[in-house]
Enzyme design. Structure first.
Site, PDB file in Angstrom:
ATOM      1  N   GLY A  98      27.766  33.361  52.737  1.00 16.11           N
ATOM      2  CA  GLY A  98      27.979  34.241  51.592  1.00 16.11           C
ATOM      3  C   GLY A  98      28.680  35.510  52.049  1.00 16.11           C
ATOM      4  O   GLY A  98      28.329  36.086  53.071  1.00 16.11           O
ATOM      5  N   CYS A 100      36.238  27.935  41.954  1.00 17.59           N
ATOM      6  CA  CYS A 100      35.521  28.615  43.033  1.00 17.59           C
ATOM      7  C   CYS A 100      35.417  30.110  42.740  1.00 17.59           C
ATOM      8  O   CYS A 100      36.197  30.650  41.957  1.00 17.59           O
ATOM      9  CB  CYS A 100      36.306  28.385  44.329  1.00 17.59           C
ATOM     10  N   ASP A 114      16.672  32.208  44.757  1.00 16.05           N
ATOM     11  CA  ASP A 114      17.723  32.684  43.864  1.00 16.05           C
ATOM     12  C   ASP A 114      17.045  33.488  42.762  1.00 16.05           C
ATOM     13  O   ASP A 114      15.847  33.343  42.522  1.00 16.05           O
ATOM     14  CB  ASP A 114      18.524  31.508  43.268  1.00 16.05           C
ATOM     15  N   THR A 147      36.414  32.355  44.543  1.00 22.46           N
ATOM     16  CA  THR A 147      37.710  32.927  44.899  1.00 22.46           C
ATOM     17  C   THR A 147      38.642  32.952  43.695  1.00 22.46           C
ATOM     18  O   THR A 147      39.384  33.924  43.479  1.00 22.46           O
ATOM     19  CB  THR A 147      38.345  32.103  46.032  1.00 22.46           C
ATOM     20  N   HIS A 206      37.778  35.838  41.564  1.00 21.12           N
ATOM     21  CA  HIS A 206      38.335  37.091  42.089  1.00 21.12           C
ATOM     22  C   HIS A 206      39.802  37.245  41.683  1.00 21.12           C
ATOM     23  O   HIS A 206      40.240  38.332  41.308  1.00 21.12           O
ATOM     24  CB  HIS A 206      38.234  37.128  43.622  1.00 21.12           C
TER      25      HIS A 206
END
Lengths: 341, 341, 341, 341
Positions: D261, D38, D195, D40, D43
């Protein structure tokens, strides 16, 4: 007839004589008795940038009023001469997707009286019969004359879930004060109202707020009342950026923010922290639902569970328009009305 | 400990001595202070057909109560000894589709205290910690002891849209009377309550009904209050066939009928005329929403906008069970409670 | 013009010549191209008790149609000569509480074309412009001519929560068959359709039903698909008492029953067991939501995700009215239409 | 066991050996078969400011997975050894107001696996039994391993009204692509996906988008599909400021904006023009509704109306973590998964 007119592009309004309105077959003519003064009227009076972009003088100003029907077009079947009435000031097309799905309040073809066509700061106004709303015998012209902003407050409050809710109302102008009274009548568990002005906070207490505090104290009041969680519902009635940010801060996770106050400029918001991770819902409030809001408003008044009269703090004749504008911009007033006839 | 027990299949309840309950690791033991007596208890007392089909003696009866926590299982983290509490009496599985979608009140695996496992007409009761509900310091044991039926009334009223609504409440037993007060607090425009009993009608007026009338006068009262259209919402609290038929007649087209009263037998209804052509919505109310209803109930009590105490008309010790049952079946009583300790 | 007329009280319809309709200023005249035949028309044809109580001959029958606008009243602004259109057949007052709150489909002052005023089994029909609905160029007159019953199906299905739902549809007449296709397009997880007729069950499969079964097998199909719990939603499309009882039995606890089929007589229901203890919601479906339903219907057709044409099984000229009635009452037909011009 | 670990504050992840997790009595141990990667995780890998503020090394990373139950705590009753499962990664307290009112997805005491406690990029993970979700036999480990982000898409789409809606999806990362497929299955009339990346636009078309366009062309596509009015619903899946502004511009008056988002920084929005005067609703989407979303997701998969597999573009073993991170940050990938065992 007499009318408060914006004669040409530029500041000010002039009380002058204009021809009586002529009604169409589906319209009625109304003798204006009382008319509310709104922030929108102040914008037009001051001729700010919004007014310059929207209003095309000459124009009779004013969009909140009550009066008596004095003439009826021959296609009109449900309004009669002598009826005591107010009116929805949004004149919509009735045919678009929005109008046909119960969302006429956001009809893209809306024309507003006193903004896009002649308004009600005058002895008479022509209105489409479909916009006319009958007043109960027990409702005064004065209360009738402020149904438009009261309706904004009803729309804002009653599209949230109020019974049992903890509610923060940011901004105690007239619409915020009405909202305090509506939430009280509808069974809010706790009403916290905030404003910078002491007169307005006193009115908020009178309308039923449990806490009426300066914005600097709102956070503590909310946390004390909600075990630190935040309120279920915020009614944002000020349009002030700091208040909107506080609204986002003080609404609880999963809560609801109703935005009615109109910020003067774009505003920076931390959507990640304040909207997405909190899982809140934001609803933009414009006008009044046509006519769910009006029915609820009449019902609250008829039941005697909501009384807007303490909010009306100033009454002027039409020729005191400069005084009326001055007390509104002072921030000290509640609702200001013209006693027209 | 002392307990009111159904010892064997047959009428009556016996106050006797039984072993203290033993708690599981995820349960707490509660010293019962006050307990409400419900129609369900009367069914078990009288040993009617429903009771014969459902209850397996021996059983400690009773499902409405409040008291103090005196023992806590070692897996319990959010209840402490000394907490003043009441409890949701529906013990659900927590894992089924219903429990996992906010509909635990209709969990198919529900076990009810005092019906399917030992109840609260006793000195002590064992409860799963997850069912325990904390009382505010300002809430008496007596009011705590009737949270279950009050919750039924909150569930019935607040799943309809009450602010501004015209409401008919058919049946002024305790739950109907609570509903009157809840609708009043939540901003109903007009509350019409009906019952055959004058004492209960007087209580309905005291709880806030605008009209409290004999069923024979309900139609006229509704038509007068609604221009002949019918009410927006009916809360059917009696289970009486004539009342259900009247509810269907007096709800307006597009309106909502909340059914809580339990008819004793199947009932003939004209679905074409009364449901389909009228376009109404019917909602079957069972138990309390877990735990939306409980939160709203605590909020109303904390705010002081709803006071159930006028509805409590009789208080008895546990050994006066026969007297308690007699006053309930007389139809003259409001809410009846046992003062246990 | 030619018209199918009920000339006097009594069975039958007569194809005869009547004067062309004259339009009012807010109406349009439509050249009928195709018209659907409905169970209501059968009732009027057979002159059953309902028809005897409602219809006042002489009357042109028929309420489902599509055609071309050939004349426009001078107050009409959004319909033009040459427009391809169908129409909402409920002519409502537009001014009552229901019309003003998005519930015009239950306006108490509704007049239905072909029932309360002249209808569409004719060369021409006059319609209020506000009831006219434009057809996309890609929509045939035939599909346009059945928008009324398709709309009933959209209203029934889309006022429930269909995406991901397990759905039981009891009754595979034309509206039930449309509903199968709508639920399929809207993402129902499982669609179980029941009927006594094999032809209709075959059509149900063609429209997308996962199971299409005789009512005697519906219980087993539902239990197999739902781990014994019951379906989330039942669309009751038959009006048959046994089907309604089965609907109540097979909807899951907390589920939703949409009732559209009209039972011929009052019906005995066990409200305690089937409505209250199950905590279900029942919604009575009449007409089409004005005009949310129409917008959704146009959107589904435009997107190509719903095709009603397999349901149309028989096409007749107007003078074959007796044949049309016969195939409908046989129970073997899907939708039957008149090809008028 | 093997595990991808953030050993200390700083960039990177290390595949290393750590002790097997030890389960509590209410937990189960799961052998991980497949795990989704993901944003995440990126990050945390990159150790950006958010990760520095939230994550406390050492920590096993990863929160999306599926596998087999290999050990069960003795308090667990509804999960068995050998069950094929995935899990909700938000571990909530179950006792707060949010958890008790169906809003556990915003429980303030949420702890997320792989962020706040050890995660699933490992051979085994311990999970509370209440978070475990059973997979159908027909659901692969790979699809099971991406239930978390698919659930985000289901939550985003199904809390709007999709059947018949015109929908704009801004951002075609994996969750946006899932949302395309969900909207298609749920009967959206028109799906416009935008996109900057051509690979993702091709995937959007494959998942069912009617239009898949560069953001610069989205406005024209929306206007063409909606007569210039704007879409009913926007699903904002990118977090990109320009996309959020476009979402606000292209949603119609009275429409709905679902924000999932996550913008990296505060964002300036014209609330007057874009929210209030348009009367829109904004809903912040976090996590998955527990467990309404999961039930819907299982139902869509079981029905075969939604297939996420085209979105899965890359599969890696755990030791290729650097490659996995590289393809994600390239913006070219759909969903990336680890094949663990």
């Amino acid at each position: 007839m007499r009318a408060l007119v914006k004669p040409t592009a530029g500041p000010g309004l002039v009380l002058t004589t204009v021809p009586d309105p002529v009604i169409r077959d589906d319209e009625v003519l109304i003798r204006v008795r009382c008319a509310g003064v709104c922030g929108t009227d102040v914008h037009i009076y001051e001729w700010d940038r919004w007014a310059q972009g929207r209003v095309r003088p000459p124009l009779v100003v004013g969009h909140e009023f009550a009066g008596d029907v004095v003439e009826v077009g021959h296609l009109v079947t449900d309004v009669r001469i002598g009826d005591r009435v107010t009116a929805e000031g949004h004149i919509v097309d009735g045919r678009c997707l929005l109008c046909r799905t119960g969302n006429a309040h956001v009809c893209p073809h809306t024309r507003i009286i006193g903004v896009d066509r002649d308004g009600c700061f005058a002895d008479y106004i022509a209105m489409p019969a479909t916009n006319v709303w009958h007043l109960d015998d027990t409702t005064s012209y004065e209360v009738g004359g402020i149904h438009d902003p009261m309706g904004n407050a009803f729309h804002t409050a009653l599209t949230a879930e109020i019974p049992g809710a903890n509610v923060l109302i940011t901004g105690c102008g007239p619409i915020g004060l009405f909202a305090v009274g509506i939430c009280k009548a509808a069974g809010a568990a706790r009403i916290i109202a905030s404003d910078v002005n002491e007169t307005r906070l006193a009115l908020a207490r009178r309308m039923g707020a449990h806490d009426a505090v300066h914005p600097g104290a709102a956070g503590a009041a909310v946390r004390a009342a909600t075990d630190g969680l935040g309120v279920d519902v915020v009614l944002e009635m000020s349009g002030v950026p700091a208040a909107i940010r506080q609204a986002l801060e003080l609404v609880r996770v999963g809560g609801r923010l109703q935005m009615l106050g109109i910020p003067a400029a774009p505003l920076e918001v931390d959507f990640a922290r304040d909207v997405i991770f909190k899982g809140i819902t934001i609803y933009g409030v414009v006008g009044r639902r046509m006519y769910d809001t009006w029915i609820a408003m009449s019902r609250f008044l008829r039941a005697g569970i909501f009384d807007p009269t303490p909010v009306i703090t100033h009454r002027f004749p039409l020729d005191a328009v400069d005084d009326a504008m001055r007390v509104i911009t002072s921030g000290e007033a509640g609702k200001v009305v013209f006693e027209v006839a």
